[in-house]
Design an enzyme around this catalytic site. Structure first.
Site, PDB file in Angstrom:
ATOM      1  CE1 TYR A   1      -3.245  -2.759  -0.003  1.00 47.21           C
ATOM      2  CE2 TYR A   1      -3.853  -2.190   2.238  1.00 47.21           C
ATOM      3  CZ  TYR A   1      -4.042  -2.955   1.106  1.00 47.21           C
ATOM      4  OH  TYR A   1      -5.033  -3.902   1.084  1.00 47.21           O
TER       5      TYR A   1
ATOM      6  CE  LYS B   1       1.822 -18.199  -1.117  1.00 43.80           C
ATOM      7  NZ  LYS B   1       1.093 -19.447  -0.828  1.00 43.80           N
TER       8      LYS B   1
ATOM      9  CG  ASP C   1      -1.832 -20.060   0.658  1.00 47.87           C
ATOM     10  OD1 ASP C   1      -1.102 -19.905   1.662  1.00 47.87           O
ATOM     11  OD2 ASP C   1      -1.487 -20.724  -0.335  1.00 47.87           O
TER      12      ASP C   1
ATOM     13  CG  ASP D   1      -7.142  -4.293   3.867  1.00 46.47           C
ATOM     14  OD1 ASP D   1      -8.173  -4.260   4.563  1.00 46.47           O
ATOM     15  OD2 ASP D   1      -6.998  -3.593   2.853  1.00 46.47           O
TER      16      ASP D   1
ATOM     17  CG  ASP E   1     -12.220  -6.448   5.669  1.00 44.36           C
ATOM     18  OD1 ASP E   1     -12.076  -5.827   6.742  1.00 44.36           O
ATOM     19  OD2 ASP E   1     -12.342  -5.890   4.576  1.00 44.36           O
TER      20      ASP E   1
END
Length: 356
Positions: free
Chosen positions: A142, A191, A223, A247, A251
């Protein structure tokens, strides 16, 4: 005590839910003998309309001069087609960076009165949902370099996910410190089988883990973590991860509790000053109709009292009032279920204030 709180009323349903949170804070102040001074700090779409930018310099100064900041929600379709450089979301990113807020703490905790609203199977819910996602907030993709360019005769784009050692260290320590205050179990999500930034992340987590021998540490690919959150959320206590992964996962973690309208979050830096907000959006489709759920906003205010203003008893009073109100059967539309009483945003806020 006297505390100054910067108020960002935001867009869409933002002003409605903020009004209810402030009403609850006023009751708390009166009950416990405090004085809360509210300073307006426009940000988001409303600031673009009034000042031409999503975060006026005066608003950032107000937040920096306050003991903490309370934000509702920003953005909406009205500003979707404007210059990307001044969209509402840019104001939020600039505010986090300007306040030095690098750690986002977002709880995923099922309120017992709403267990039927969880989309998970009953047997999974019965095992319990109570964990914290600690997300790095001002680094990664970001905040990296974003570039659109021509390559081999066609349009291409790239976004750089970059992290330095100190950026990883400080958020990882927040994760460990949070775990020490809970059940002392930390899951670091990365990851590392693909990304160099994740390999550095994992290396630093393993080094810092030596300073926290009481904390049980495990690593999980992002994942797999996204799958495990819906398969068995009871296995988690604290999840610490980088910005983009956090992020998405936070959620997902909020939705398994039944309603995104119920969950608060905090953004913290080196000091006690923080930025507190509900995790939902501005919901412009229901703005001004008294349909919004103010509980996430009210619980964000409680979180602010606990983590930034040093008022745990006052935070407990708000959280207990929310539980009592839900126990009485009151529900906003997003959490409505058979046999309960549907109320609007204002009525829910008033009921919680009365319960305080």
């Amino acid at each position: 005590m006297e505390k100054t709180i910067a108020i960002i009323r935001g867009d869409g349903i933002g002003p409605e839910i903020m009004a209810q949170a402030l009403a609850v804070l006023d009751v708390v102040a009166n009950k416990f003998g405090h004085t809360f001074r509210y300073e307006e700090a426009p940000m988001g779409g409303n600031a673009i309309d009034a000042f031409g930018v999503p975060l006026p310099e005066s608003s950032l100064k107000t937040c920096l001069a306050s003991d903490s900041a309370l934000l509702s929600a920003i953005g909406g379709p009205k500003w979707d087609t404007i210059d990307p450089a001044i969209r509402p979301e840019k104001g939020l990113l600039a505010l986090r960076a300007g306040m030095g807020l690098y750690a986002n703490l977002r709880p995923s905790k099922l309120i017992p009165q709403l267990k039927e609203a969880s989309p998970l199977r009953a047997d999974i819910v019965e095992r319990g949902i109570d964990f914290m996602v600690v997300r790095e907030l001002i680094g990664g993709a970001y905040f990296g370099e974003h570039k659109t360019y021509q390559r081999n005769g066609e349009e291409a784009a790239s976004d750089v996910m970059a992290y330095s050692q100190h950026e990883i260290e400080r958020i990882v320590r927040v994760g460990f410190d949070t775990a020490m205050k809970r059940s002392k179990r930390l899951c670091s999500v990365d990851k590392a089988n693909v990304l160099d930034s994740s390999k550095l992340w994992r290396k630093i987590v393993n080094r810092i883990a030596e300073e926290y021998p009481e904390v049980e540490v495990r690593h999980m690919y992002v994942d797999n973590c996204s799958m495990q959150i819906v398969r068995d959320p009871s296995q988690f206590d604290v999840i610490v991860t980088e910005n983009l992964f956090g992020d998405i996962l936070s959620d997902e973690a909020s939705q398994i509790t039944g309603s995104i309208g119920m969950i608060p979050s905090s953004a913290l830096g080196e000091g006690t000053r923080g930025l507190y907000e509900p995790i939902h959006g501005s919901a412009p489709d229901i703005a001004g109709q008294d349909l919004a759920n103010p509980i996430g906003m009210i619980l964000a205010a409680a979180m602010m009292l606990r983590y930034s203003l040093g008022m745990p008893a006052e935070a407990d009073a708000i959280e207990t009032a929310v539980n009592k109100t839900l126990e009485s059967g009151l529900r906003t539309g997003d959490i409505m279920e058979p046999g309960k009483t549907k109320v609007g945003c204002a009525a829910m806020g008033q009921a919680i204030a009365a319960a305080v």
